[in-house]
Every structure is written in structure tokens, then in C-alpha cells.
Design a protein around this motif. Structure first.
Motif: not given
Length: 161
Positions: A60-65, A88-91
Motif C-alpha cells: 500500500t501507499l506509504p503510511g505517513e509523509v 517503517f511499515s512492512p506493508t
């Protein structure tokens, strides 16, 4: 997979090694989890389950800017910007950044570089070729193969005269 099969699934013609099979799924929706199971049949078309169900989450799109942008060095025609990387997020990992600049007296944004992520906490880039004595806006977008996270991180500065 080392032996991609055009069109997905199956064994390429002439291949007798059935130990490794590939199948590419397309048309997946961002952020939608899937449950997959692999079944195989023999020459008599007797089917059996080869693996337990596997849950997968498409990228999915990066979770944060990016955040905490700052100027760490500046000359009359260049600036070095740094910022903090998103968590960091693995998905939803950030795998690169897109950096843009524009002179404040224009409306055209110019892409400066795609910065590869080398650490998980801090990223920076030297931007040169700026005009002396002008105000500039800079943007950095967190991105990965699924796309870009908006809104971008923004910063304004005036180059030395």
C-alpha cells in the motif's frame, strides 16, 4: 520467481521440474488482504491441497509523509535539505522520495531527484543550480511502487544574494 510464466500459472513448455511454480496475480486492490491456497492435481485429476491458506497484504501507499525538514547547509546556488523518514511499515514501506523545487515567482515544479532510502530515520539531498537571491519552495513525497503519499512535506527558503 526465477521462471516467470507468461500469462501466469502453469509450467513453461518443456520444463519437467515441477518443484517450483509461479503465478502472478494482477488487478489487486491497494490495502485489501487476500487469502490464497495452492492445490495440485495428478494425471487422474485427483486434486489435493498442497499448502495451508496463506494471508497476504498487497503493498500500500506509504503510511505517513516525511517530517521535520531542515536546511543543514546553504550556498548562493545550492541547499542541502534533510528530513525525518516516515515510520517503517512492512506493508507500506517508503522505498524512495521524489523531491521537487520551484521558484516562488513561478508556478512550475521541477523534479530534482528520486532519493533512494538508505536509513530508516534520516534522509537528505543536496540541490544545486538554484538562482541567487530568489525564494524557493521544496517538496518531498514519500513513495513506493504502489504510489506516492500526499500531501508532501514542504519547506520555503531564500537563496543568498
Amino acid at each position: 520467481c526465477a521462471r516467470d510464466v507468461p500469462g501466469g500459472g502453469g509450467t513453461p513448455p518443456g520444463v519437467r521440474d515441477y518443484g517450483l511454480m509461479c503465478y502472478e496475480m494482477t488487478g489487486l486492490r491497494l490495502g485489501e488482504d487476500l487469502e490464497l491456497a495452492v492445490a495440485a492435481g495428478d494425471a487422474n485429476m485427483d486434486w489435493g491441497l498442497l499448502s495451508p491458506a496463506l494471508r497476504v497484504s498487497p503493498l500500500t501507499l506509504p503510511g505517513e509523509v516525511p517530517s521535520q525538514a531542515e536546511v543543514v547547509a546553504q550556498s548562493v546556488t545550492s541547499v542541502t535539505l534533510t528530513w525525518s523518514a516516515p515510520k517503517f511499515s512492512p506493508t507500506a514501506p517508503t522505498t524512495f522520495y521524489r523531491v521537487f523545487s520551484r521558484r516562488v515567482d513561478t508556478s512550475a515544479w521541477v523534479e530534482r531527484v528520486s532519493v533512494m532510502v538508505y536509513t530508516s530515520t534520516s534522509v537528505g539531498y543536496l540541490i544545486d543550480g538554484l538562482d541567487r537571491g530568489y525564494a524557493y519552495d521544496f517538496r518531498a513525497l514519500a513513495a513506493n511502487p504502489a504510489g506516492e503519499r500526499h500531501p508532501p512535506m514542504q519547506l520555503r527558503l531564500i537563496t543568498q544574494a
